[in-house]
Scaffold this motif. Structure first.
Motif, PDB file in Angstrom:
ATOM      1  N   UNK A  64       0.851  -1.170  -0.163  1.00  0.00           N
ATOM      2  CA  UNK A  64      -0.134   0.034  -0.168  1.00  0.00           C
ATOM      3  C   UNK A  64       0.909   1.303   0.014  1.00  0.00           C
ATOM      4  N   UNK A  65       2.012   1.341  -0.419  1.00  0.00           N
ATOM      5  CA  UNK A  65       2.766   2.376  -0.395  1.00  0.00           C
ATOM      6  C   UNK A  65       2.267   3.585  -1.278  1.00  0.00           C
ATOM      7  N   UNK A  66       1.793   3.209  -2.518  1.00  0.00           N
ATOM      8  CA  UNK A  66       1.412   4.498  -3.241  1.00  0.00           C
ATOM      9  C   UNK A  66      -0.079   4.884  -2.661  1.00  0.00           C
ATOM     10  N   UNK A  67      -0.703   4.248  -1.965  1.00  0.00           N
ATOM     11  CA  UNK A  67      -1.964   4.975  -1.156  1.00  0.00           C
ATOM     12  C   UNK A  67      -1.509   6.360  -0.461  1.00  0.00           C
ATOM     13  N   UNK A 101       4.470  12.997   1.358  1.00  0.00           N
ATOM     14  CA  UNK A 101       5.918  12.667   1.114  1.00  0.00           C
ATOM     15  C   UNK A 101       6.498  12.104   2.520  1.00  0.00           C
ATOM     16  N   UNK A 102       5.875  12.696   3.493  1.00  0.00           N
ATOM     17  CA  UNK A 102       6.493  12.261   4.925  1.00  0.00           C
ATOM     18  C   UNK A 102       6.125  10.889   5.344  1.00  0.00           C
ATOM     19  N   UNK A 114       5.395   8.604   2.903  1.00  0.00           N
ATOM     20  CA  UNK A 114       6.411   7.712   2.020  1.00  0.00           C
ATOM     21  C   UNK A 114       7.723   7.505   2.801  1.00  0.00           C
ATOM     22  N   UNK A 115       8.216   8.620   3.198  1.00  0.00           N
ATOM     23  CA  UNK A 115       9.608   8.608   3.914  1.00  0.00           C
ATOM     24  C   UNK A 115       9.497   7.845   5.174  1.00  0.00           C
ATOM     25  N   UNK A 155       0.835   8.499  -2.022  1.00  0.00           N
ATOM     26  CA  UNK A 155       1.728   9.019  -2.887  1.00  0.00           C
ATOM     27  C   UNK A 155       1.629  10.679  -2.722  1.00  0.00           C
ATOM     28  N   UNK A 156       0.592  11.239  -2.282  1.00  0.00           N
ATOM     29  CA  UNK A 156       0.751  12.589  -2.173  1.00  0.00           C
ATOM     30  C   UNK A 156       1.414  13.280  -0.788  1.00  0.00           C
TER      31      UNK A 156
END
Lengths: 188, 487
Positions: free
Chosen positions: A24-27, A32-33, A35-36, A29-30
């Motif tokens: 579910x990483x792309x969940x 950035x923190x 994702x990091x 996507x907006x």
């Protein structure tokens, strides 16, 4: 003293390929923190394992990071059991980190552990793993649920050759070949 | 650290599910984009990051305008157009362009990469494209140069939890598509040069270390002493591998004189002893030879290709085959492996052990079918002692191909065809035939000798070097008729 085997680019190498994908990483996507945070947790879980540390020092592991997926190819001399323990340690570490987090912020992975031939290559300065296994890995990961790690027959045999029992593992089909659920988070 | 990027991802789009040979398709894609990249290498050197996935190539340009992203797409189109004139089958190619802020990742353990919505969106959109399409995602629409060249906008779905993506299809960037063949070895373009050569001073040290190892072998004691005896106490490996390139011929002569004296005294030695000595001496001249190469020029002229690349075609600014052997060995950082060969005009040539000479190949075993004859010549060398087939089936070609690759892998050597310069005996060479051979056996490299360019890649005269090697090999052969002289 026995020669220490290290990875060499563009050579077919018998290896254990571990491909772990952040579910579910792309969940996020907006964000950035977010994702990091997920990637940091994942990297941290990998780096703190005994095998990764040893293998980096010995030059018996090469890695390929694809944004939301990390692929590690260990020289088969490290042993199948050590690789299985590595995967378990990564998942346990993530579960430990997740305890303090809300479900949305928890980092969960799924992946495969395959034994076979891998080729370490480079394209425009970017190292990557090539060969048939990485393609099979990509296809099989898509079939798994978060928290599941599957292995191929060759890795199962490698475990058995090290006297690690594998008899009770659930079986799935991927690309017309059986894969076996090596690890599954509780509650799956 | 974050920055604004334009992301271009190349892949196979919706066709990826139907690829019968996805690995070959991905390899093709990397080579295709790599060749396009090389065509404009100076434009793509700075502020660029790359990410490789099994089925795609993602390039991120840290730019304020989409120019470089578009240029790379156009260069890929140009490559495909070029190939469509010569190849029957092209794999499906499509691309997506996105824009936005991304985080740079520079991890000591996992390398450099990038993350952010432009990368995720590009991958998602590309997976939904039809072969040939170049999609411009909404994040790039603010750049009128791109938007003005787009078809009407449409929406594509992402994964289950993704929001839909808004795209338009670029009208002018269209990747040529043809009926896809499951495997397309014939459509493989040359790969870009990925090798970074070790600089000369460090490489000289490497050569000296290798020479030291060889000279310390028990059967080399006499040679080592004979070499040291020609100096003023300087170590043998330094006498053989000097820092000054202008003294390399002297160094090769030192080896010659030392060898001459030792071989004369070895007349009564066993065959095995002599063969061990000869093998070591060949290795020494093979390592020495590498020092004639101007490594910095090699890199500057983009001749530092990776020797394990398939389908490699190179124009080499040299005149003689010995130079090619030095070049490929220098890049592989292994000793050159020379043999003497007498050609059909009774000229002795210094060539690489695993090389084929184009003019020799054409004088095949079959007087009527030259094509089969050429294959038979290669088969006789590579598959020996198995006799060549009278006619080649696809299975035969497959086996020959596999043996070529297997031999290379096991012996760390490289098969190649040396094509002489146009000014030499080129009239004897049928280049169409050689090209056809290259397409059938794409792992065989084609090395076109084109004569020296303005900036030489050799540090000493090519003919002087060739003469020194030839004389040395003759010395070895004269002392033992069993030494391999011709193949």
């Amino acid at each position: 003293m026995a020669e220490v085997k290290r990875w060499h680019k563009y050579q077919e190498t018998q290896a254990f390929l571990v491909a772990l994908d952040i579910s579910g990483f792309s969940r996020h996507m907006d964000k950035m923190d977010q994702l990091l945070a997920h990637r940091n947790s994942f990297f941290e879980a990998v780096k703190t394992t005994t095998l990764f540390d040893q293998a980096k020092t010995a030059g018996t592991v090469v890695t390929h990071f694809l944004g939301d997926e990390l692929r590690l190819a260990f020289y088969d001399a490290v042993g199948a059991q050590a690789v299985r323990n590595f995967v378990e340690a990564v998942l346990q570490s993530l579960m430990h980190m997740n305890r303090m987090l809300t479900p949305e912020r928890q980092t969960r992975v799924k992946g495969v552990v395959f034994a076979g031939v891998v080729i370490w290559k480079e394209w425009q300065g970017c190292p990557y793993l090539d060969g048939q296994l990485p393609y099979q890995a990509q296809h099989c990961i898509d079939l798994l649920n978060p928290g599941q790690v599957a292995m191929n027959s060759a890795f199962k045999q490698a475990l058995e050759s090290e006297a690690v029992p594998t008899g009770t593992m659930a079986e799935r089909q991927c690309l017309d070949e059986p894969v076996y659920i090596l690890y599954e988070e509780e509650g799956q | 650290m974050t920055g604004a990027y334009f992301v271009v991802v190349f892949g196979h789009g919706t066709a990826s599910k139907h690829l019968e040979a996805p690995q070959e398709a991905a390899e093709y894609l990397r080579r295709l984009v790599g060749t396009a990249w090389q065509a404009k290498a100076a434009r793509f050197q700075d502020r660029v990051r790359v990410s490789i996935a099994p089925g795609g190539v993602m390039v991120a340009f840290q730019d304020s305008q989409p120019d470089r992203a578009v240029e790379l797409c156009e260069a890929v189109v140009a490559q495909l157009q070029h190939q469509s004139t010569t190849h029957l089958a092209l794999p499906p190619v499509c691309a997506a362009i996105t824009h936005g802020y991304m985080r740079q990742i520079d991890d000591p353990d996992f390398g450099s990469n990038f993350e952010g919505s432009p990368a995720i969106a590009a991958a998602r959109v590309m997976a939904k494209l039809a072969p040939g399409e170049c999609a411009v995602e909404r994040s790039v629409w603010e750049f009128s140069t791109l938007l003005n060249r787009c078809h009407t906008a449409k929406t594509v779905d992402g994964k289950a939890h993704d929001k839909p993506f808004h795209i338009c299809i670029h009208q002018h960037i269209q990747f040529p598509t043809q009926v896809h063949s499951p495997a397309f070895p014939h459509a493989v373009p040359a790969e870009p040069p990925p090798v970074r050569l070790t600089p000369t001073p460090e490489f000289t040290q490497t050569v000296r270390q290798r020479l030291r190892d060889i000279l310390q072998r028990p059967h080399m004691q006499e040679v080592r002493e004979a070499i040291v005896g020609q100096g003023d106490g300087t170590a043998a490996e330094i006498l053989l591998a000097p820092d000054q390139p202008e003294t390399l011929l002297e160094a090769m002569d030192r080896l010659y004189h030392a060898t001459k004296n030792c071989l004369a005294r070895l007349q009564q030695a066993s065959l095995r002893e002599r063969q061990s000595l000869q093998h070591s001496l060949r290795e020494i001249i093979g390592w020495q030879a590498l020092l004639i190469m101007n490594r910095e020029q090699l890199q500057a002229q983009q001749l530092a290709f990776h020797p394990r690349q398939d389908g490699l075609k190179k124009e080499i600014p040299l005149r003689l085959e010995a130079g090619i052997e030095v070049l490929v060995s220098s890049i592989g950082e292994r000793a050159a492996d020379f043999v003497l060969k007498v050609d059909n005009q009774q000229r002795t040539r210094v060539v690489g052990r695993h090389s084929f000479q184009a003019d020799e190949l054409e004088h095949g075993l079959s007087p009527t079918d030259q094509w089969t004859g050429v294959l038979q010549r290669i088969w006789s060398e590579v598959m020996k002692p198995e006799p060549p087939p009278r006619e080649f089936s696809p299975d035969d070609i497959g086996r020959l191909q596999a043996r070529l690759k297997g031999n290379e892998r096991r012996s760390n050597s490289y098969y190649y065809i040396a094509v002489p310069p146009a000014s030499a005996h080129a009239l004897l060479v049928d280049r169409v035939l050689i090209e056809r051979l290259h397409q059938t056996l794409p792992t065989l490299r084609l090395m076109y000798l084109i004569g020296p360019g303005q900036a030489g890649i050799l540090l000493i005269d090519e003919y002087d070097f060739n003469e020194a090697v030839e004389t040395f090999l003759r010395l070895l052969e004269d002392r033992d008729s069993e030494t391999e002289a011709t193949r």
